[in-house]
Design a protein around this motif. Structure first.
Motif, PDB file in Angstrom:
ATOM      1  N   SER A  38       0.848  -1.188   0.000  1.00 22.86           N
ATOM      2  CA  SER A  38       0.000   0.000   0.000  1.00 22.86           C
ATOM      3  C   SER A  38       0.885   1.239   0.000  1.00 22.86           C
ATOM      4  N   PRO A  39       0.601   2.217  -0.854  1.00 21.59           N
ATOM      5  CA  PRO A  39       1.466   3.399  -0.944  1.00 21.59           C
ATOM      6  C   PRO A  39       1.422   4.233   0.327  1.00 21.59           C
ATOM      7  N   MET A  40       2.561   4.869   0.649  1.00 22.11           N
ATOM      8  CA  MET A  40       2.678   5.746   1.814  1.00 22.11           C
ATOM      9  C   MET A  40       3.412   7.012   1.395  1.00 22.11           C
ATOM     10  N   LEU A  41       3.127   8.117   2.059  1.00 28.30           N
ATOM     11  CA  LEU A  41       3.798   9.391   1.786  1.00 28.30           C
ATOM     12  C   LEU A  41       4.726   9.750   2.937  1.00 28.30           C
ATOM     13  N   ASN A  42       5.947  10.222   2.596  1.00 32.24           N
ATOM     14  CA  ASN A  42       6.810  10.767   3.634  1.00 32.24           C
ATOM     15  C   ASN A  42       6.457  12.237   3.859  1.00 32.24           C
ATOM     16  N   SER A  43       7.188  12.921   4.731  1.00 35.69           N
ATOM     17  CA  SER A  43       6.836  14.290   5.098  1.00 35.69           C
ATOM     18  C   SER A  43       7.011  15.280   3.953  1.00 35.69           C
ATOM     19  N   TYR A  79      12.454 -17.357  17.024  1.00 35.57           N
ATOM     20  CA  TYR A  79      11.456 -17.234  15.971  1.00 35.57           C
ATOM     21  C   TYR A  79      10.802 -15.864  16.125  1.00 35.57           C
ATOM     22  N   GLY A  80      10.506 -15.201  15.010  1.00 33.54           N
ATOM     23  CA  GLY A  80       9.761 -13.955  15.066  1.00 33.54           C
ATOM     24  C   GLY A  80       8.385 -14.154  14.469  1.00 33.54           C
ATOM     25  N   ASP A  81       7.386 -13.508  15.054  1.00 35.16           N
ATOM     26  CA  ASP A  81       6.033 -13.596  14.516  1.00 35.16           C
ATOM     27  C   ASP A  81       5.819 -12.514  13.466  1.00 35.16           C
ATOM     28  N   ASN A  82       4.974 -12.814  12.498  1.00 34.91           N
ATOM     29  CA  ASN A  82       4.767 -11.905  11.369  1.00 34.91           C
ATOM     30  C   ASN A  82       3.793 -10.785  11.722  1.00 34.91           C
ATOM     31  N   PHE A  83       4.141 -10.042  12.732  1.00 36.20           N
ATOM     32  CA  PHE A  83       3.300  -8.912  13.114  1.00 36.20           C
ATOM     33  C   PHE A  83       4.166  -7.861  13.783  1.00 36.20           C
ATOM     34  N   LEU A  84       3.991  -6.616  13.366  1.00 29.29           N
ATOM     35  CA  LEU A  84       4.767  -5.490  13.893  1.00 29.29           C
ATOM     36  C   LEU A  84       3.796  -4.352  14.155  1.00 29.29           C
ATOM     37  N   THR A  85       3.933  -3.685  15.283  1.00 28.60           N
ATOM     38  CA  THR A  85       3.094  -2.524  15.532  1.00 28.60           C
ATOM     39  C   THR A  85       3.935  -1.432  16.166  1.00 28.60           C
ATOM     40  N   GLY A  86       3.405  -0.218  16.190  1.00 32.80           N
ATOM     41  CA  GLY A  86       4.117   0.903  16.780  1.00 32.80           C
ATOM     42  C   GLY A  86       3.179   1.736  17.636  1.00 32.80           C
ATOM     43  N   ASP A  87       3.753   2.696  18.383  1.00 32.72           N
ATOM     44  CA  ASP A  87       2.909   3.574  19.189  1.00 32.72           C
ATOM     45  C   ASP A  87       3.208   5.033  18.856  1.00 32.72           C
ATOM     46  N   GLU A  88       2.488   5.933  19.499  1.00 33.29           N
ATOM     47  CA  GLU A  88       2.574   7.355  19.187  1.00 33.29           C
ATOM     48  C   GLU A  88       3.900   7.972  19.603  1.00 33.29           C
ATOM     49  N   ASP A  89       4.690   7.268  20.405  1.00 34.63           N
ATOM     50  CA  ASP A  89       5.987   7.770  20.849  1.00 34.63           C
ATOM     51  C   ASP A  89       7.147   7.210  20.038  1.00 34.63           C
ATOM     52  N   GLY A  90       6.845   6.436  18.993  1.00 33.23           N
ATOM     53  CA  GLY A  90       7.895   5.938  18.118  1.00 33.23           C
ATOM     54  C   GLY A  90       8.518   4.629  18.540  1.00 33.23           C
ATOM     55  N   LEU A 149       5.444   3.349   9.737  1.00 31.01           N
ATOM     56  CA  LEU A 149       6.088   4.586   9.304  1.00 31.01           C
ATOM     57  C   LEU A 149       5.915   5.631  10.392  1.00 31.01           C
ATOM     58  N   TYR A 150       7.058   6.173  10.873  1.00 34.73           N
ATOM     59  CA  TYR A 150       7.026   7.160  11.950  1.00 34.73           C
ATOM     60  C   TYR A 150       8.154   8.158  11.723  1.00 34.73           C
ATOM     61  N   LYS A 151       7.794   9.446  11.641  1.00 37.39           N
ATOM     62  CA  LYS A 151       8.771  10.529  11.482  1.00 37.39           C
ATOM     63  C   LYS A 151       9.817  10.195  10.412  1.00 37.39           C
ATOM     64  N   ASP A 152       9.329   9.811   9.254  1.00 31.00           N
ATOM     65  CA  ASP A 152      10.178   9.533   8.089  1.00 31.00           C
ATOM     66  C   ASP A 152      11.150   8.382   8.308  1.00 31.00           C
ATOM     67  N   VAL A 153      10.781   7.455   9.166  1.00 22.74           N
ATOM     68  CA  VAL A 153      11.506   6.196   9.280  1.00 22.74           C
ATOM     69  C   VAL A 153      10.509   5.067   9.047  1.00 22.74           C
ATOM     70  N   LEU A 154      10.834   4.199   8.099  1.00 17.22           N
ATOM     71  CA  LEU A 154       9.988   3.047   7.789  1.00 17.22           C
ATOM     72  C   LEU A 154      10.603   1.813   8.425  1.00 17.22           C
ATOM     73  N   ALA A 155       9.887   1.203   9.364  1.00 16.55           N
ATOM     74  CA  ALA A 155      10.322  -0.054   9.974  1.00 16.55           C
ATOM     75  C   ALA A 155       9.546  -1.194   9.338  1.00 16.55           C
ATOM     76  N   ILE A 156      10.251  -2.249   8.933  1.00 17.27           N
ATOM     77  CA  ILE A 156       9.620  -3.419   8.348  1.00 17.27           C
ATOM     78  C   ILE A 156      10.154  -4.659   9.043  1.00 17.27           C
ATOM     79  N   SER A 157       9.335  -5.696   9.088  1.00 18.15           N
ATOM     80  CA  SER A 157       9.762  -6.901   9.782  1.00 18.15           C
ATOM     81  C   SER A 157       9.070  -8.111   9.203  1.00 18.15           C
ATOM     82  N   THR A 158       9.778  -9.211   9.191  1.00 18.40           N
ATOM     83  CA  THR A 158       9.193 -10.498   8.874  1.00 18.40           C
ATOM     84  C   THR A 158       9.975 -11.571   9.612  1.00 18.40           C
ATOM     85  N   ARG A 159       9.268 -12.369  10.363  1.00 17.17           N
ATOM     86  CA  ARG A 159       9.882 -13.436  11.161  1.00 17.17           C
ATOM     87  C   ARG A 159      10.932 -12.854  12.121  1.00 17.17           C
TER      88      ARG A 159
END
Length: 410
Positions: A43-48, A130-141, A97-107
């Protein structure tokens, strides 16, 4: 499939059409620019700066290629592919995506990319987990990820977090299943705040056991207070409702409530829980599994697989506020999928392959259903919007497109 991948790899042509000097108010989706990728994209995303983050998922044997395009012209600015090994298929649950940093994860790998320059900020490989295929973030980065050690009989789950800009994993909490099982994993999670302003991590566990020769899945949902570092509550469906598991789509929170899809045998539901107590507030049966969950004011809107109905429910009661159905209208080819919709202002906007659909969330009235004048194969995986220019960006399996936003979407 090999021939398709080879075909995609050989297609490197980029086409850019002229950019108008001023935004154009239009009732249709006119093409501003398009860039040929001959591939699927996240899905497309826009930086600042208003530039567009996309990807090419299948076309390179070395893995997914993340790209940044100039939002005004479609010119390619950078590409990123700094993986430990071949990786691809980063969907909506695998990046933040937080403050122009894109974090991605798999496993068991996690990467942080500067969304302006395309440089790798940090990358991490856990060789004993083992890593699970789920990543989340919060409002503080902070970025949160679930891991499981190879030993302990697959009964232990860690949840760690790190800052978005500096790699420094720290333990948040852990869960040890007391009974023997085949394996366990985190399914989805969200970080929210309660009415006291405390930060709460809510996560679900999928637990697999062999019972009477058959593999069975059960589940738990747990709320952990990040301010007090204590478990607030746990809903254990292994004892009170062994057939209820949580569907692996987005978990949402609003007004001291948690909303989540559930699966009960061959049936499905949308459930609401009290954030402070874990008590179930309401339960709504749905006809198939959920593919998207969206909030607007005091309403929650579930989108459901193979179901040509959009329904808004009251977040406090689950009672229907309005319904828009396309089930008996042959003029509409409606089919909702994962990551294909978004809420923009008071509209639900959904890519429907050959056309784009927009519904007014205040009253359930359709405001737009049409196709762009120029497109590739199929609009999908949602859109990103430049509100100032009234442009939006979408992929169609062949091009990354920039279109004018129809005037019906105010």
């Amino acid at each position: 499939m090999i021939g398709v991948l080879q075909f995609l790899q050989n297609c490197k042509v980029r086409e850019v059409s002229p950019v108008p000097s001023m935004p154009i108010e239009t009732s249709s989706m006119d093409s501003v620019w398009k860039t040929e990728i001959r591939d699927y994209s996240i899905s497309p995303m826009l930086n600042s700066k208003g530039d567009l983050i996309t990807s090419k998922i299948f076309s390179d044997p070395n893995g997914e290629i993340f790209q940044l395009y100039d939002g005004l012209t479609g010119k390619l600015k950078w590409e990123w592919q700094d993986f430990f090994a071949v990786e691809r298929g980063f969907d909506g649950n695998d990046h933040f995506l937080y403050k122009d940093v894109l974090a991605i994860s798999t496993r068991n790998t996690t990467y942080a990319i500067d969304a302006i320059t395309g440089k790798t900020l940090w990358r991490d490989y856990q060789d004993t987990l083992y890593g699970d295929n789920f990543l989340t973030g919060d409002e503080d980065g902070f970025i949160y990820h679930g891991f499981r050690p190879f030993d302990v009989g697959n009964r232990l789950v860690y949840i760690w977090r790190t800052r978005y800009d500096v790699l420094n994993w720290e333990p948040v909490c852990q869960y040890l299943e007391p009974l023997e099982l085949e394996r366990i994993r985190t399914s989805n999670m969200v970080v929210t705040k309660n009415h006291l302003g405390e930060k709460i991590l809510v996560y679900t566990l999928s637990i697999f056991r062999v019972i009477d020769g058959s593999r069975k899945e059960t589940s738990k949902i747990i709320a952990y207070n990040l301010n007090t570092n204590k478990v607030m509550w746990e809903v254990d469906n292994t004892t009170n409702d062994i057939s209820l598991t949580y569907w692996k789509t987005n978990l949402l929170s609003k007004d001291n409530k948690i909303f989540i899809f559930g699966e009960i045998g061959q049936s499905y539901a949308l459930l609401a829980y009290d954030l402070m107590t874990g008590n179930r507030i309401w339960f709504r049966p749905i006809p198939d599994y959920g593919v998207g969950l969206y909030l607007y004011k005091d309403k929650i809107i579930p989108l459901i697989n193979r179901h040509k109905v959009v329904e808004a429910m009251d977040i406090n009661t689950g009672v229907t506020q309005w319904v828009k159905s396309y089930e008996n209208d042959l003029n509409y080819d409606i089919s909702f999928g994962f990551n294909d919709s978004k809420v923009y202002k008071n509209y639900l906007i959904s890519t429907q392959c050959s056309k784009m659909l927009a519904i007014n969330l205040d009253n359930g009235k359709e405001v737009y259903y049409d196709a762009p004048k120029v497109m590739g194969e199929c609009l999908q995986f949602g859109i990103a919007i430049n509100e100032e220019k009234r442009w939006f960006y979408v992929q169609d399996r062949k091009y990354i497109n920039c279109y004018t936003l129809p005037s019906q979407i105010k």
